[in-house]
Design a protein around this motif. Structure first.
Motif, mmCIF file in Angstrom:
data_model
loop_
_atom_site.group_PDB
_atom_site.id
_atom_site.type_symbol
_atom_site.label_atom_id
_atom_site.label_comp_id
_atom_site.label_asym_id
_atom_site.label_seq_id
_atom_site.Cartn_x
_atom_site.Cartn_y
_atom_site.Cartn_z
ATOM 1 N N LEU A 273 -31.254 -44.434 133.876
ATOM 2 C CA LEU A 273 -30.848 -43.091 133.442
ATOM 3 C C LEU A 273 -31.196 -42.042 134.486
ATOM 4 O O LEU A 273 -30.453 -41.069 134.655
ATOM 5 N N LEU A 274 -32.300 -42.218 135.173
ATOM 6 C CA LEU A 274 -32.657 -41.253 136.215
ATOM 7 C C LEU A 274 -31.646 -41.249 137.350
ATOM 8 O O LEU A 274 -31.441 -40.213 138.009
ATOM 9 N N ASP A 275 -31.001 -42.371 137.597
ATOM 10 C CA ASP A 275 -29.988 -42.452 138.651
ATOM 11 C C ASP A 275 -28.580 -42.146 138.151
ATOM 12 O O ASP A 275 -27.632 -42.176 138.947
ATOM 13 N N CYS A 276 -28.428 -41.864 136.859
ATOM 14 C CA CYS A 276 -27.107 -41.598 136.271
ATOM 15 C C CYS A 276 -26.919 -40.094 136.110
ATOM 16 O O CYS A 276 -27.634 -39.447 135.326
ATOM 17 N N ALA A 277 -25.936 -39.527 136.820
ATOM 18 C CA ALA A 277 -25.713 -38.076 136.766
ATOM 19 C C ALA A 277 -25.177 -37.622 135.415
ATOM 20 O O ALA A 277 -25.340 -36.448 135.048
ATOM 21 N N ALA A 278 -24.544 -38.505 134.673
ATOM 22 C CA ALA A 278 -23.966 -38.110 133.390
ATOM 23 C C ALA A 278 -25.018 -37.966 132.293
ATOM 24 O O ALA A 278 -24.743 -37.345 131.259
ATOM 25 N N VAL A 302 -29.076 -43.290 124.241
ATOM 26 C CA VAL A 302 -28.949 -42.365 125.361
ATOM 27 C C VAL A 302 -28.235 -41.104 124.887
ATOM 28 O O VAL A 302 -27.603 -41.091 123.823
ATOM 29 N N THR A 303 -28.309 -40.037 125.662
ATOM 30 C CA THR A 303 -27.683 -38.764 125.319
ATOM 31 C C THR A 303 -26.866 -38.248 126.497
ATOM 32 O O THR A 303 -27.094 -38.627 127.648
ATOM 33 N N ALA A 304 -25.924 -37.367 126.193
ATOM 34 C CA ALA A 304 -25.088 -36.732 127.222
ATOM 35 C C ALA A 304 -24.536 -35.430 126.668
ATOM 36 O O ALA A 304 -24.610 -35.164 125.467
ATOM 37 N N LYS A 305 -23.948 -34.626 127.560
ATOM 38 C CA LYS A 305 -23.503 -33.292 127.152
ATOM 39 C C LYS A 305 -22.175 -33.285 126.411
ATOM 40 O O LYS A 305 -21.867 -32.340 125.698
ATOM 41 N N ASP A 306 -21.352 -34.331 126.564
ATOM 42 C CA ASP A 306 -20.081 -34.379 125.851
ATOM 43 C C ASP A 306 -19.636 -35.825 125.706
ATOM 44 O O ASP A 306 -20.317 -36.763 126.150
ATOM 45 N N ALA A 307 -18.472 -36.011 125.067
ATOM 46 C CA ALA A 307 -17.984 -37.358 124.773
ATOM 47 C C ALA A 307 -17.638 -38.136 126.041
ATOM 48 O O ALA A 307 -17.870 -39.345 126.104
ATOM 49 N N VAL A 315 -21.544 -47.093 129.572
ATOM 50 C CA VAL A 315 -21.007 -48.126 130.459
ATOM 51 C C VAL A 315 -21.990 -48.428 131.590
ATOM 52 O O VAL A 315 -22.220 -49.595 131.938
ATOM 53 N N ARG A 316 -22.579 -47.393 132.155
ATOM 54 C CA ARG A 316 -23.527 -47.580 133.263
ATOM 55 C C ARG A 316 -24.749 -48.370 132.801
ATOM 56 O O ARG A 316 -25.198 -49.305 133.484
ATOM 57 N N VAL A 317 -25.298 -48.018 131.649
ATOM 58 C CA VAL A 317 -26.476 -48.721 131.149
ATOM 59 C C VAL A 317 -26.151 -50.180 130.858
ATOM 60 O O VAL A 317 -26.927 -51.091 131.198
ATOM 61 N N ARG A 318 -25.026 -50.427 130.250
ATOM 62 C CA ARG A 318 -24.651 -51.800 129.907
ATOM 63 C C ARG A 318 -24.500 -52.657 131.167
ATOM 64 O O ARG A 318 -25.017 -53.777 131.254
ATOM 65 N N GLU A 319 -23.803 -52.137 132.158
ATOM 66 C CA GLU A 319 -23.572 -52.901 133.383
ATOM 67 C C GLU A 319 -24.868 -53.139 134.156
ATOM 68 O O GLU A 319 -25.169 -54.266 134.581
ATOM 69 N N GLU A 320 -25.669 -52.089 134.362
ATOM 70 C CA GLU A 320 -26.883 -52.211 135.157
ATOM 71 C C GLU A 320 -27.918 -53.101 134.469
ATOM 72 O O GLU A 320 -28.591 -53.906 135.130
ATOM 73 N N MET A 321 -28.045 -52.976 133.167
ATOM 74 C CA MET A 321 -29.039 -53.772 132.460
ATOM 75 C C MET A 321 -28.677 -55.252 132.476
ATOM 76 O O MET A 321 -29.542 -56.119 132.702
ATOM 77 N N LEU A 322 -27.418 -55.581 132.262
ATOM 78 C CA LEU A 322 -27.012 -56.985 132.295
ATOM 79 C C LEU A 322 -27.163 -57.574 133.699
ATOM 80 O O LEU A 322 -27.559 -58.735 133.859
ATOM 81 N N ARG A 323 -26.843 -56.793 134.709
ATOM 82 C CA ARG A 323 -27.021 -57.285 136.085
ATOM 83 C C ARG A 323 -28.497 -57.539 136.386
ATOM 84 O O ARG A 323 -28.859 -58.569 136.987
ATOM 85 N N TRP A 324 -29.368 -56.628 135.956
ATOM 86 C CA TRP A 324 -30.810 -56.792 136.190
ATOM 87 C C TRP A 324 -31.368 -58.004 135.445
ATOM 88 O O TRP A 324 -32.166 -58.762 135.992
ATOM 89 N N LEU A 325 -30.929 -58.204 134.201
ATOM 90 C CA LEU A 325 -31.393 -59.370 133.441
ATOM 91 C C LEU A 325 -30.909 -60.670 134.086
ATOM 92 O O LEU A 325 -31.647 -61.656 134.151
ATOM 93 N N THR A 326 -29.673 -60.677 134.567
ATOM 94 C CA THR A 326 -29.132 -61.896 135.184
ATOM 95 C C THR A 326 -29.880 -62.256 136.463
ATOM 96 O O THR A 326 -30.137 -63.434 136.741
ATOM 97 N N GLU A 327 -30.244 -61.239 137.253
ATOM 98 C CA GLU A 327 -30.899 -61.499 138.527
ATOM 99 C C GLU A 327 -32.392 -61.783 138.393
ATOM 100 O O GLU A 327 -32.930 -62.639 139.108
ATOM 101 N N HIS A 328 -33.084 -61.091 137.483
ATOM 102 C CA HIS A 328 -34.540 -61.189 137.423
ATOM 103 C C HIS A 328 -35.063 -61.903 136.177
ATOM 104 O O HIS A 328 -36.167 -62.453 136.208
#
Length: 370
Positions: A273-278, A302-307, A315-328
Motif C-alpha cells: 500500500l505504501l508503494d500504491c499511489a491510489a 483497503v481504502t481509496a478516494k473513489d471507485a 487489483v494491485r494488492v491481489r497481484e503483489e500478494m500472490l506473487r510474493w506468496l508464490t516466490e517466498h
C-alpha cells in the motif's frame, strides 16, 4: 426598371442592416468579455450570432416585403413563410440564450465550489432545467406556427371546447411518459442520483453519463451504455457509491493453506500500500475471517478516494500478494492433499502388498465389483 430595383433595395437593405446590427452586437459582446473575463456569459452569448441574424433579417423582411411588390398573387404565401421563419428563429435564439445563461451559471459555480458531489448535483439540475426550457420553447413555437394558418384559427374554438376530454384521454394514454417526466423532476431536485455518480444497477457497475426527463444513460466500465427509464430509479433499489462522499473501502480475499504466514502477510500488505499511489492512506487491515477443512480465508481491507482508485488498489494488492506468496512462501498456497488416508487401528488387520488391508477375520474387504 422600378420593378427590379424595388425588390433589390428592400431585400438588400434588410440584409445589410442585419449584418450591421449583428456586427455591432458582436463587438459589444467581445468588449464585455474582455472587461469581465471572469464571467463566461458574454463569450457564450456570441454563439447566438446566427439565430440573431436570422431573427433580424426575417423581422425586417416581414415588415417591408409589402413595399417590394414582388408578387401580389403570392404576397400572402410569402408573408406566411416569413412569419414561420421568424417564429422558428426566435425560438432558436431564446434556446441559445437560455443555454448560455445556464452554462455560465454552472461554470461559475463549479469554479467557486470544491465539493465534487455538490458540483455534480448542480450540473444535473441545470442540465434538466435547460432541457425543460428547450421543450417549453419548442412547444410554444410549434403552437405559434400552427396558429398562423387560417384553418387552425377556425378550429381553435372547437379545440378549446374539447380540451377537457382530450386532456383525460391524453393523460391515460401517456401515463407512463408522465410518470417518467415527474420521476425526472424528482431525481433532479431530490438529489437521488447525479451526473458522474458511480452506481450499480441490475448488477452492472457504471457511471451516470446523461440525465434527461425520461431516461438515464449509464456508462459501464467496459464502455457500454445502458439506457434506463428514470422511473426505475424511483421505484427500485440501486447502489449509489458516490452519495455521501466518494471515499470507498474495498476488500481482497485470499484462500490459503492453514500454514500461511499471516503476520508476514500483514507486513507485506502495508509495504504494498505504501508503494500504491491510489491508496489514500486512511485505513488498512488483514485478518483471517473464515476456515474450511482444507483452507482458511484471509481478508485484506483497503481504502481509496473513489471507485476507480479502489479498483486499482484491490487489483494491485491481489497481484503483489500472490506473487510474493508464490516466490517466498509457496507452501501457503492452497493445494489438494494426495497423501494416503490413515485408517483407524481397530478397523484394520494386515496390509497387503497392493495396499489393501485384511480385516480381523482374515478376509479382504469387498471392492464392490463382486
Amino acid at each position: 426598371m422600378e420593378n427590379v430595383l424595388r425588390p433589390l433595395i428592400v431585400v438588400g437593405g434588410s440584409v445589410v442592416l442585419t449584418l450591421l446590427i449583428g456586427w455591432a452586437v458582436d463587438q459589444l459582446l467581445q468588449r464585455a468579455d474582455r472587461r469581465h473575463h471572469e464571467t463566461p456569459l458574454w463569450g457564450l452569448l456570441r454563439r447566438c450570432r446566427v439565430p440573431l441574424h436570422l431573427v433580424l433579417c426575417a423581422a425586417l423582411l416581414r415588415g417591408t416585403y409589402d413595399q417590394a411588390e414582388i408578387s401580389k398573387e403570392h404576397s400572402a404565401a410569402i408573408g406566411q413563410i416569413l412569419s414561420l421563419v421568424l417564429i422558428g428563429a426566435t425560438a432558436w435564439l431564446i434556446v441559445r440564450i437560455a443555454t448560455a445563461v445556464v452554462e455560465s451559471t454552472y461554470a461559475r459555480y463549479a469554479t467557486t465550489h470544491r465539493d465534487a458531489a455538490r458540483v455534480r448535483r448542480v450540473r444535473t439540475q441545470v442540465t434538466l432545467i435547460q432541457r425543460i426550457v428547450t421543450a417549453i420553447v419548442g412547444v410554444v413555437a410549434v403552437s405559434a406556427m400552427l396558429l398562423t394558418f387560417p384553418a387552425f384559427k377556425t378550429a381553435g374554438a372547437s379545440l378549446l371546447a374539447s380540451a377537457g376530454i382530450l386532456g383525460i384521454v391524453a393523460g391515460v394514454a401517456a401515463q407512463s411518459t408522465l410518470g417518467n417526466l415527474f420521476a425526472g423532476f424528482q431525481i433532479a431536485f431530490g438529489d437521488m442520483v447525479r451526473i458522474g455518480d458511480t452506481v450499480v444497477v441490475d448488477g452492472e457497475w457504471g457511471t451516470i453519463e446523461e440525465v434527461t426527463l425520461t431516461y438515464l444513460a449509464v456508462r459501464t466500465w467496459d464502455e457500454r451504455r445502458i439506457t434506463m427509464p428514470v422511473s426505475y430509479f424511483t421505484s427500485r433499489p440501486f447502489e449509489n457509491w458516490s452519495r455521501g462522499g466518494s471515499q470507498m473501502t474495498g476488500t481482497v480475499f485470499f484462500h490459503l493453506d492453514h500454514s500461511a504466514p499471516v503476520p508476514q502477510m500483514r507486513e507485506k500488505l502495508h509495504d504494498i500500500l505504501l508503494d500504491c499511489a491510489a491508496w489514500d492512506g486512511r485505513d488498512w487491515s488483514l485478518a483471517v475471517t473464515d476456515t474450511t477443512p482444507s483452507t482458511m480465508q484471509v481478508r485484506a481491507v483497503v481504502t481509496a478516494k473513489d471507485a476507480d482508485d479502489i479498483w486499482t488498489v484491490r487489483v494491485r494488492v491481489r497481484e503483489e500478494m500472490l506473487r510474493w506468496l508464490t516466490e517466498h512462501h509457496p507452501y501457503a498456497l492452497p493445494r489438494i492433499n494426495t497423501a494416503m488416508a490413515l485408517i483407524a487401528p481397530n478397523e484394520i488387520g494386515t496390509a497387503l502388498p497392493d495396499h489393501r488391508v485384511l480385516m480381523r477375520d482374515g478376509r479382504a474387504p469387498r471392492t464392490g465389483r463382486g
